[in-house]
Motif scaffolding. Structure first.
Motif, PDB file in Angstrom:
ATOM      1  N   VAL A  70     -31.546 -91.701  22.573  1.00 24.28           N
ATOM      2  CA  VAL A  70     -31.269 -90.736  21.513  1.00 24.28           C
ATOM      3  C   VAL A  70     -31.962 -91.109  20.202  1.00 24.28           C
ATOM      4  N   VAL A  95     -22.562 -90.051  23.984  1.00 25.87           N
ATOM      5  CA  VAL A  95     -23.232 -90.898  22.989  1.00 25.87           C
ATOM      6  C   VAL A  95     -22.891 -92.366  23.229  1.00 25.87           C
ATOM      7  N   THR A 103     -26.247 -91.421  15.372  1.00 26.59           N
ATOM      8  CA  THR A 103     -26.654 -90.188  16.057  1.00 26.59           C
ATOM      9  C   THR A 103     -26.338 -88.968  15.206  1.00 26.59           C
TER      10      THR A 103
END
Length: 261
Positions: A70, A95, A103
């Motif tokens: 990510v 996540v 993030t």
């Protein structure tokens, strides 16, 4: 296991972020229940597992899950540039532990969270809480980014965690920082059953249906399958209670049959 009557016509794409800044709180467990929940209701769903380079979620849902970094711009493009063009109407993002705040900061920087605020997408946050006061402090940090997004505080008892042993007033003071936040409770699944599902490496619904990863008939314990069926039913009742389907799709013409407990 239950099934829906028909597929859903989706008004706009939905993105569900599942995260916590602490590991071991059961984020992937919640992601797996969500994929099963939407799958049995014929809501096209895809998932991104950010446990790069090896993702646990992909092991259980390989057909709909991709492992991504990510923090990588190219992988961010792979996820967010395709939200409106993919056939999947729900995007679930598991996540990686410790990366929730970073993030969210990245999503804020590229303007993706703003799409949720302006109604171009449906943005939901599943914040998996831990048992410490530090977990509550994460709420304030997360709320700074998500604003009015659909926010769910999830108490996951899958690991026999004891929550909120401190003053209830302290908890409420954090909870109130997010307008419209809802609580979801994931009940405990006994350890032997958890272990057997892990060994099988299949979705919960496949374990209940006695199917292996290839879709072939397996030889799982009838008793343990019953425990999973009952537990998953209770989890899905929580999702129904907070009207999760209403967030990601228009109301169906016919009612979904409830999970048999």
């Amino acid at each position: 296991m239950p099934a829906s009557d028909e597929g859903f016509a989706m008004a706009k794409p939905a993105v569900i972020l599942i995260g916590a800044d602490k590991g071991g709180v059961g984020k992937t467990t919640v992601a797996r229940t969500l994929l099963d929940y939407f799958g049995t209701r014929h809501v096209p769903t895809r998932a991104f597992d950010t446990e790069w380079p090896r993702g646990t979620l992909k092991r259980f849902h390989p057909d709909v899950t991709e492992v991504v970094d990510v923090a990588s711009v190219s992988d961010q493009m792979k996820i967010f540039d395709t939200v409106s063009s993919t056939d999947a109407k729900v995007t679930v993002i598991d996540v990686r532990a410790g990366l929730l705040s970073s993030t969210l900061q990245a999503l804020s920087n590229i303007g993706f969270i703003e799409l949720g605020k302006t109604g171009q997408i449906t943005l939901a946050m599943f914040h998996i809480l831990g048992p410490s006061i530090a977990s509550l402090e994460e709420i304030a940090e997360t709320a700074r980014f998500v604003g009015d997004a659909n926010y769910f505080l999830v108490k996951n008892h899958i690991n026999e965690t004891s929550f909120f042993e401190w003053d209830p007033a302290t908890y409420k003071s954090y909870f109130k920082r997010i307008g419209g936040a809802e609580e979801i409770t994931i009940p405990k699944l006994n350890e032997m059953t958890c272990e057997q599902v892990e060994v099988a490496g299949v979705p919960y619904v496949s374990f209940v249906a006695n199917r292996n990863a290839k879709g072939e008939t397996a030889n799982y314990s009838f008793v343990l399958r019953g425990y999973v069926r009952h537990w998953l039913g209770r989890v899905w009742q929580e999702f129904d209670r907070v009207k999760l389907l209403d967030l990601v799709s228009p109301k169906p013409e016919k009612n979904i049959r409830p999970v048999a407990g």
